[in-house]
Design an enzyme around this catalytic site. Structure first.
Site, mmCIF file in Angstrom:
data_model
loop_
_atom_site.group_PDB
_atom_site.id
_atom_site.type_symbol
_atom_site.label_atom_id
_atom_site.label_comp_id
_atom_site.label_asym_id
_atom_site.label_seq_id
_atom_site.Cartn_x
_atom_site.Cartn_y
_atom_site.Cartn_z
ATOM 1 N N LEU A 17 36.127 44.587 34.776
ATOM 2 C CA LEU A 17 35.309 44.546 35.985
ATOM 3 C C LEU A 17 33.910 44.092 35.588
ATOM 4 O O LEU A 17 33.388 44.498 34.546
ATOM 5 C CB LEU A 17 35.224 45.929 36.647
ATOM 6 C CG LEU A 17 36.481 46.498 37.298
ATOM 7 C CD1 LEU A 17 36.204 47.908 37.818
ATOM 8 C CD2 LEU A 17 36.965 45.606 38.436
ATOM 9 N N ASP A 18 33.299 43.252 36.428
ATOM 10 C CA ASP A 18 31.911 42.872 36.192
ATOM 11 C C ASP A 18 31.039 44.117 36.206
ATOM 12 O O ASP A 18 31.366 45.122 36.845
ATOM 13 C CB ASP A 18 31.427 41.913 37.278
ATOM 14 C CG ASP A 18 32.189 40.596 37.277
ATOM 15 O OD1 ASP A 18 32.720 40.225 36.208
ATOM 16 O OD2 ASP A 18 32.266 39.959 38.347
ATOM 17 N N ALA A 19 29.892 44.033 35.532
ATOM 18 C CA ALA A 19 28.987 45.183 35.460
ATOM 19 C C ALA A 19 28.591 45.681 36.853
ATOM 20 O O ALA A 19 28.502 46.885 37.091
ATOM 21 C CB ALA A 19 27.741 44.817 34.651
#
Length: 331
Positions: free
Chosen positions: A168-170
């Protein structure tokens, strides 16, 4: 918030506790060893035959067990793969070396343990808050989700080798699945390749969608590649890699809509890029929409994950309601 275990049918065959006498593993048992009690129907099989034909191990995995300390044991005694099993035997395998692949990272000093949604001896599912980095990287050495998981395992005296299945992206909040041993990781990645590992996302997007998007699931198949001259930004381009996103409108308001989405591919920023390309950027997205850098984040949540327990084949659904108590978007 919670999880469901619904059935035991899988690509590995229909398995029940009565059928193959899998000895249930406590969630706090070290994730490296698994055991099975041999039933009458499997008496006379060799260890290798039982592992490959009954449990779905590959021949490569069995070969690795041969050279691993305590790799294959029957009733507590190390055996060869040709050993013939008898009814009542307990076969145990060591899924990886005690020091193999252990992450060299420090446990989080924050004292905040991860929000665990589901855990068994092979898999752990946790909630990643928006803004948190998953793995240590430049500028983030002790404040990542992996650091907090390390502290969680150390707190109960366990050295688990965690491997994230997907990412997952930050800035994206949501469910992350980690395998706790190499064998589980291999099977979960295989499920991803076969389309048996699913995640569902919720996103608030700008604009008004066509009515058919509320009635049935729609798809976007535009290829995605790096945007020329940009280090972090992606775009739809004919020269990009194939990418496919499915979406359906759940709530339509005057200027925004809530969508549920799922991915057939896993390109960087795929949902954000596809929705912006459609003219419906995610609300708050500072990179592809009208959000403000440093002040807002894309309204995107991975709220549901579905997969098969890698050892038993049970169908597991892990979920968290993407709404808060007021039905507003989750930040």
């Amino acid at each position: 918030m919670g999880y469901n275990i619904q059935d035991r049918e899988s690509e590995y065959g229909r398995i029940s506790v009565e059928d193959d006498q899998y000895i249930a593993q406590d969630r706090q048992q070290p994730a490296r060893t698994r055991s099975w009690r041999i039933g009458a129907e499997d008496a006379g099989r060799s260890v290798e035959n039982y592992l490959t034909k009954r449990l779905g191990f590959t021949k490569t995995q069995v070969r690795r067990l041969k050279f691993r300390a305590h790799g294959m044991q029957v009733n507590g005694v190390q055996v060869r793969s040709t050993y013939v099993l008898s009814e009542g035997d307990v076969l145990a395998v060591c899924l990886e070396d005690s020091a193999a692949g252990i992450h060299e990272m420090e446990a989080s000093a924050s004292g905040t343990l991860p929000d665990i949604l589901y855990e068994d001896a092979d898999v752990i599912a946790v909630w990643k808050p928006s803004g948190e980095v998953v793995h240590p990287a430049h500028g983030h050495y002790q404040d990542t989700l992996a650091n907090r998981l390390q502290a969680y395992f150390q707190g109960r005296g366990e050295m688990a080798t965690i491997r994230s299945i997907g990412r997952l992206d930050a800035d994206t909040a949501g469910i992350l699945i980690f395998a706790k041993n190499q064998f589980a990781a291999q099977r979960l990645w295989k499920q991803r390749e076969m389309g048996q590992f699913h995640k569902t996302y919720a996103a608030w997007c700008e604009g008004v969608f066509a009515q058919e998007a509320s009635l049935e699931e729609q798809s976007i198949g535009a290829p995605i590649g790096a945007m020329p001259g940009e280090l972090q930004k992606m775009c739809v381009t004919e020269d990009g890699r194939p990418a496919k996103t499915y979406y359906q409108v759940q709530i339509q308001r005057d200027t925004e809509a809530l969508l549920f989405l799922r991915l057939a591919t896993g390109r960087t920023h795929q949902i954000r890029v596809h929705m912006a390309w459609m003219g419906h950027p995610l609300i708050g997205d500072p990179l592809y929409g009208t959000g403000i850098p440093g002040k807002t984040r894309a309204s995107l949540v991975a709220w549901r994950a579905e997969f098969r327990q890698p050892m038993t084949g049970e169908r597991i659904v892990v979920l968290r309601d993407p709404f808060n108590s007021h039905g507003q978007r989750v930040r």
